[in-house]
Write a protein that holds these residues in place. Structure first.
Motif, short mmCIF file in Angstrom:
data_model
loop_
_atom_site.label_atom_id
_atom_site.label_comp_id
_atom_site.label_asym_id
_atom_site.label_seq_id
_atom_site.Cartn_x
_atom_site.Cartn_y
_atom_site.Cartn_z
N LEU A 194 0.87 -1.18 0.00
CA LEU A 194 0.00 0.00 0.00
C LEU A 194 0.90 1.22 0.00
N THR A 195 0.71 2.13 -0.95
CA THR A 195 1.52 3.34 -0.99
C THR A 195 0.67 4.58 -0.78
N GLY A 196 1.32 5.60 -0.20
CA GLY A 196 0.67 6.88 0.02
C GLY A 196 1.52 8.02 -0.49
N ALA A 197 1.17 9.22 -0.11
CA ALA A 197 1.80 10.42 -0.67
C ALA A 197 3.29 10.49 -0.44
N GLY A 198 3.78 9.86 0.64
CA GLY A 198 5.20 9.89 0.92
C GLY A 198 6.03 9.26 -0.17
N VAL A 199 5.44 8.34 -0.94
CA VAL A 199 6.17 7.69 -2.02
C VAL A 199 6.45 8.68 -3.16
N SER A 200 5.57 9.62 -3.38
CA SER A 200 5.75 10.57 -4.48
C SER A 200 6.43 11.87 -4.04
N ALA A 201 6.70 12.00 -2.75
CA ALA A 201 7.31 13.24 -2.25
C ALA A 201 8.66 13.50 -2.91
N ALA A 202 9.45 12.44 -3.09
CA ALA A 202 10.78 12.61 -3.70
C ALA A 202 10.70 12.98 -5.17
N SER A 203 9.52 12.85 -5.76
CA SER A 203 9.32 13.28 -7.16
C SER A 203 8.91 14.74 -7.23
N GLY A 204 8.85 15.39 -6.07
CA GLY A 204 8.53 16.81 -6.03
C GLY A 204 7.06 17.13 -5.93
N LEU A 205 6.23 16.11 -5.67
CA LEU A 205 4.79 16.35 -5.56
C LEU A 205 4.43 16.59 -4.09
N PRO A 206 3.81 17.73 -3.79
CA PRO A 206 3.40 17.98 -2.41
C PRO A 206 2.28 17.04 -1.99
N THR A 207 2.22 16.71 -0.72
CA THR A 207 1.10 15.91 -0.24
C THR A 207 -0.17 16.73 -0.34
N PHE A 208 -1.30 16.05 -0.34
CA PHE A 208 -2.58 16.69 -0.61
C PHE A 208 -2.84 17.86 0.34
N ARG A 209 -2.48 17.68 1.61
CA ARG A 209 -2.83 18.69 2.61
C ARG A 209 -1.73 19.70 2.87
N GLU A 210 -0.64 19.62 2.13
CA GLU A 210 0.41 20.62 2.31
C GLU A 210 -0.09 21.97 1.83
N ALA A 211 0.54 23.01 2.33
CA ALA A 211 0.10 24.37 2.05
C ALA A 211 0.02 24.63 0.54
N GLN A 212 -1.05 25.29 0.15
CA GLN A 212 -1.21 25.69 -1.24
C GLN A 212 -0.24 26.83 -1.54
N THR A 213 0.06 27.01 -2.81
CA THR A 213 0.96 28.08 -3.18
C THR A 213 0.31 28.97 -4.23
N GLY A 214 0.91 30.15 -4.41
CA GLY A 214 0.46 31.06 -5.45
C GLY A 214 -1.01 31.44 -5.32
N LEU A 215 -1.71 31.35 -6.44
CA LEU A 215 -3.12 31.74 -6.48
C LEU A 215 -3.99 30.89 -5.56
N TRP A 216 -3.51 29.68 -5.22
CA TRP A 216 -4.33 28.75 -4.47
C TRP A 216 -4.09 28.82 -2.96
#
Length: 247
Positions: A22-44
Protein backbone atom coordinates in the motif's frame (compact mmCIF):
# COMPACT_ATOMS: atom_id res chain seq x y z
CA UNK A 1 22.68 3.52 1.94
CA UNK A 2 22.37 2.53 5.61
CA UNK A 3 18.79 1.34 6.04
CA UNK A 4 18.88 -1.68 8.33
CA UNK A 5 16.65 -4.56 7.28
CA UNK A 6 15.61 -6.85 10.17
CA UNK A 7 16.46 -10.53 9.72
CA UNK A 8 12.81 -11.54 10.07
CA UNK A 9 11.93 -9.29 7.13
CA UNK A 10 14.73 -10.70 5.00
CA UNK A 11 13.42 -14.20 5.73
CA UNK A 12 9.86 -13.14 4.84
CA UNK A 13 11.04 -11.57 1.59
CA UNK A 14 12.80 -14.76 0.56
CA UNK A 15 9.85 -17.03 1.31
CA UNK A 16 6.87 -14.86 0.30
CA UNK A 17 4.71 -16.07 -2.56
CA UNK A 18 2.42 -13.03 -2.47
CA UNK A 19 3.58 -9.53 -1.51
CA UNK A 20 1.02 -6.74 -1.17
CA UNK A 21 2.02 -3.08 -0.96
CA UNK A 22 0.00 0.00 0.00
CA UNK A 23 1.52 3.34 -0.99
CA UNK A 24 0.67 6.88 0.02
CA UNK A 25 1.80 10.42 -0.67
CA UNK A 26 5.20 9.89 0.92
CA UNK A 27 6.17 7.69 -2.02
CA UNK A 28 5.75 10.57 -4.48
CA UNK A 29 7.31 13.24 -2.25
CA UNK A 30 10.78 12.61 -3.70
CA UNK A 31 9.32 13.28 -7.16
CA UNK A 32 8.53 16.81 -6.03
CA UNK A 33 4.79 16.35 -5.56
CA UNK A 34 3.40 17.98 -2.41
CA UNK A 35 1.10 15.91 -0.24
CA UNK A 36 -2.58 16.69 -0.61
CA UNK A 37 -2.83 18.69 2.61
CA UNK A 38 0.41 20.62 2.31
CA UNK A 39 0.10 24.37 2.05
CA UNK A 40 -1.21 25.69 -1.24
CA UNK A 41 0.96 28.08 -3.18
CA UNK A 42 0.46 31.06 -5.45
CA UNK A 43 -3.12 31.74 -6.48
CA UNK A 44 -4.33 28.75 -4.47
CA UNK A 45 -2.90 29.81 -1.10
CA UNK A 46 -6.28 31.19 -0.02
CA UNK A 47 -8.03 27.81 -0.38
CA UNK A 48 -7.98 24.66 1.70
CA UNK A 49 -7.80 21.46 -0.40
CA UNK A 50 -10.63 20.00 1.70
CA UNK A 51 -12.86 22.85 0.51
CA UNK A 52 -12.21 22.19 -3.19
CA UNK A 53 -12.19 18.39 -3.40
CA UNK A 54 -15.93 17.87 -2.95
CA UNK A 55 -18.94 17.42 -5.18
CA UNK A 56 -20.56 20.34 -3.37
CA UNK A 57 -17.69 22.66 -4.28
CA UNK A 58 -17.90 21.52 -7.91
CA UNK A 59 -21.63 22.18 -8.05
CA UNK A 60 -21.10 25.63 -6.55
CA UNK A 61 -18.14 26.64 -8.70
CA UNK A 62 -17.13 24.01 -11.29
CA UNK A 63 -14.73 26.40 -13.03
CA UNK A 64 -12.75 27.00 -9.84
CA UNK A 65 -12.44 23.29 -9.03
CA UNK A 66 -11.51 22.35 -12.61
CA UNK A 67 -8.80 25.02 -12.70
CA UNK A 68 -7.41 23.85 -9.35
CA UNK A 69 -7.09 20.34 -10.73
CA UNK A 70 -5.53 21.75 -13.89
CA UNK A 71 -2.85 23.28 -11.65
CA UNK A 72 -2.35 19.98 -9.86
CA UNK A 73 -2.16 18.16 -13.20
CA UNK A 74 0.59 20.57 -14.28
CA UNK A 75 2.62 19.56 -11.21
CA UNK A 76 2.13 15.88 -11.99
CA UNK A 77 3.11 16.38 -15.64
CA UNK A 78 6.52 17.68 -14.53
CA UNK A 79 7.13 14.83 -12.07
CA UNK A 80 9.03 11.64 -12.79
CA UNK A 81 9.06 8.31 -10.94
CA UNK A 82 11.62 8.13 -8.15
CA UNK A 83 13.60 5.26 -6.59
CA UNK A 84 10.55 4.03 -4.63
CA UNK A 85 8.35 3.70 -7.73
CA UNK A 86 11.17 1.99 -9.63
CA UNK A 87 11.96 -0.44 -6.78
CA UNK A 88 8.32 -1.53 -6.50
CA UNK A 89 8.05 -2.12 -10.25
CA UNK A 90 11.22 -4.22 -10.08
CA UNK A 91 10.00 -6.15 -7.04
CA UNK A 92 6.80 -7.05 -8.90
CA UNK A 93 8.84 -8.65 -11.65
CA UNK A 94 10.67 -10.88 -9.17
CA UNK A 95 7.90 -12.45 -7.07
CA UNK A 96 5.21 -15.00 -7.87
CA UNK A 97 2.34 -12.67 -7.00
CA UNK A 98 2.45 -8.95 -6.32
CA UNK A 99 -0.41 -6.57 -5.56
CA UNK A 100 0.22 -2.82 -5.63
CA UNK A 101 -2.42 -0.68 -3.95
CA UNK A 102 -2.08 3.09 -3.99
CA UNK A 103 -3.81 6.08 -2.47
CA UNK A 104 -1.95 8.33 -4.92
CA UNK A 105 -3.62 9.76 -8.01
CA UNK A 106 -0.49 10.77 -9.93
CA UNK A 107 0.04 7.66 -12.08
CA UNK A 108 3.77 7.55 -11.31
CA UNK A 109 3.65 3.85 -10.44
CA UNK A 110 2.47 3.09 -13.96
CA UNK A 111 5.14 5.38 -15.44
CA UNK A 112 7.74 3.36 -13.53
CA UNK A 113 6.46 0.15 -15.11
CA UNK A 114 3.98 -1.17 -12.56
CA UNK A 115 0.90 -2.86 -14.01
CA UNK A 116 -2.57 -3.66 -12.65
CA UNK A 117 -2.25 -0.96 -9.99
CA UNK A 118 -5.25 -0.75 -7.65
CA UNK A 119 -5.99 2.98 -7.50
CA UNK A 120 -8.10 3.57 -4.41
CA UNK A 121 -8.50 7.30 -4.98
CA UNK A 122 -8.64 7.38 -8.78
CA UNK A 123 -6.23 9.02 -11.21
CA UNK A 124 -5.86 12.74 -11.84
CA UNK A 125 -4.93 12.01 -15.45
CA UNK A 126 -8.39 10.61 -16.22
CA UNK A 127 -11.58 12.59 -16.72
CA UNK A 128 -15.16 11.50 -16.22
CA UNK A 129 -18.67 12.88 -16.57
CA UNK A 130 -19.98 14.46 -13.39
CA UNK A 131 -23.52 13.25 -14.07
CA UNK A 132 -22.98 9.81 -15.64
CA UNK A 133 -19.84 8.82 -13.70
CA UNK A 134 -18.20 7.27 -16.79
CA UNK A 135 -14.65 7.90 -17.98
CA UNK A 136 -14.49 10.18 -21.02
CA UNK A 137 -11.47 9.81 -23.29
CA UNK A 138 -12.03 12.84 -25.52
CA UNK A 139 -14.33 15.81 -25.90
CA UNK A 140 -14.88 18.85 -28.10
CA UNK A 141 -12.43 21.61 -27.22
CA UNK A 142 -14.33 24.83 -26.59
CA UNK A 143 -14.02 27.81 -24.27
CA UNK A 144 -16.20 26.05 -21.69
CA UNK A 145 -14.54 25.51 -18.30
CA UNK A 146 -14.93 22.78 -17.34
CA UNK A 147 -15.38 21.09 -20.72
CA UNK A 148 -18.65 19.32 -21.44
CA UNK A 149 -19.42 15.64 -21.74
CA UNK A 150 -19.91 14.59 -25.39
CA UNK A 151 -22.52 12.05 -24.26
CA UNK A 152 -24.88 14.15 -22.13
CA UNK A 153 -23.58 17.71 -22.19
CA UNK A 154 -22.89 17.71 -18.47
CA UNK A 155 -19.68 19.06 -16.92
CA UNK A 156 -16.54 16.93 -16.87
CA UNK A 157 -14.54 16.40 -13.69
CA UNK A 158 -11.31 14.62 -12.72
CA UNK A 159 -11.64 10.88 -12.07
CA UNK A 160 -10.57 11.12 -8.44
CA UNK A 161 -12.39 10.29 -5.23
CA UNK A 162 -13.63 13.40 -3.47
CA UNK A 163 -14.50 13.79 0.19
CA UNK A 164 -17.82 12.14 0.88
CA UNK A 165 -17.55 9.77 -2.09
CA UNK A 166 -17.09 6.01 -1.97
CA UNK A 167 -13.89 4.34 -3.10
CA UNK A 168 -14.13 2.29 -6.33
CA UNK A 169 -15.69 -1.01 -5.23
CA UNK A 170 -13.55 -3.21 -7.46
CA UNK A 171 -10.34 -1.59 -6.17
CA UNK A 172 -11.12 -1.75 -2.46
CA UNK A 173 -12.51 -5.29 -2.75
CA UNK A 174 -9.36 -6.47 -4.55
CA UNK A 175 -7.19 -4.68 -2.01
CA UNK A 176 -9.03 -6.39 0.83
CA UNK A 177 -8.54 -9.80 -0.76
CA UNK A 178 -4.85 -9.10 -1.23
CA UNK A 179 -4.52 -8.17 2.45
CA UNK A 180 -6.20 -11.43 3.45
CA UNK A 181 -4.16 -13.65 1.13
CA UNK A 182 -0.67 -12.13 1.12
CA UNK A 183 2.37 -13.39 3.03
CA UNK A 184 3.99 -9.97 3.37
CA UNK A 185 2.27 -6.56 3.51
CA UNK A 186 4.23 -3.32 3.10
CA UNK A 187 2.68 0.03 3.99
CA UNK A 188 4.86 2.71 2.42
CA UNK A 189 4.72 6.49 2.74
CA UNK A 190 1.28 6.67 4.31
CA UNK A 191 0.20 7.92 7.72
CA UNK A 192 -2.20 5.05 8.22
CA UNK A 193 -4.95 7.48 9.17
CA UNK A 194 -7.25 7.38 6.11
CA UNK A 195 -9.85 4.63 6.10
CA UNK A 196 -10.61 2.17 4.68
CA UNK A 197 -7.06 1.86 3.34
CA UNK A 198 -5.66 2.16 6.86
CA UNK A 199 -7.38 -1.10 7.83
CA UNK A 200 -5.52 -3.13 5.20
CA UNK A 201 -2.35 -3.44 7.29
CA UNK A 202 -4.37 -4.65 10.28
CA UNK A 203 -6.31 -7.16 8.15
CA UNK A 204 -3.08 -8.54 6.70
CA UNK A 205 -1.53 -8.94 10.15
CA UNK A 206 -4.68 -10.64 11.47
CA UNK A 207 -4.50 -13.17 8.63
CA UNK A 208 -0.91 -14.14 9.30
CA UNK A 209 1.07 -11.84 7.03
CA UNK A 210 4.15 -10.04 8.26
CA UNK A 211 3.27 -6.35 8.32
CA UNK A 212 5.89 -3.70 7.60
CA UNK A 213 5.61 0.09 7.74
CA UNK A 214 8.13 2.20 5.83
CA UNK A 215 7.82 5.85 6.77
CA UNK A 216 10.21 8.64 7.84
CA UNK A 217 8.42 8.78 11.22
CA UNK A 218 6.70 6.12 13.31
CA UNK A 219 2.95 5.72 12.95
CA UNK A 220 0.31 3.97 15.01
CA UNK A 221 0.38 0.36 13.83
CA UNK A 222 -0.85 -3.04 15.07
CA UNK A 223 1.34 -5.01 17.46
CA UNK A 224 3.97 -7.10 15.74
CA UNK A 225 4.29 -4.81 12.74
CA UNK A 226 7.87 -3.90 11.82
CA UNK A 227 8.49 -0.17 11.42
CA UNK A 228 11.38 1.07 9.30
CA UNK A 229 11.92 4.78 9.75
CA UNK A 230 13.46 5.77 6.44
CA UNK A 231 12.89 7.39 3.07
CA UNK A 232 10.71 5.17 0.89
CA UNK A 233 13.13 4.98 -2.03
CA UNK A 234 16.11 4.18 0.19
CA UNK A 235 14.27 1.51 2.18
CA UNK A 236 12.68 -0.21 -0.83
CA UNK A 237 15.97 -0.26 -2.70
CA UNK A 238 17.60 -1.80 0.38
CA UNK A 239 14.87 -4.46 0.45
CA UNK A 240 15.55 -5.30 -3.19
CA UNK A 241 19.28 -5.54 -2.57
CA UNK A 242 18.74 -7.70 0.51
CA UNK A 243 16.45 -10.14 -1.26
CA UNK A 244 18.14 -10.10 -4.69
CA UNK A 245 21.72 -8.95 -4.13
CA UNK A 246 23.56 -7.69 -7.16
CA UNK A 247 26.56 -9.57 -8.52
Amino acid sequence: MNTQIPAVLTKALRSANHIAVLTGAGVSAASGLPTFREAQTGLWAQYRPEDLATAQAFRKNPKLVWEWYDWRRSLVAKAEPNAAHIALAEMARRVSKFTLITQNVDGLHQQAGSVDVLELHGNIGRTKCFHENVVIESWLETDEVPPLCPRCGGPLRPDVVWFGESLPKHAIDAAGQAAINCDLFLSVGTSGMVEPAASLLRVAAEHGALGVVINPTRIHAPAGVIQIEADAGEALTALLDQRWPQG
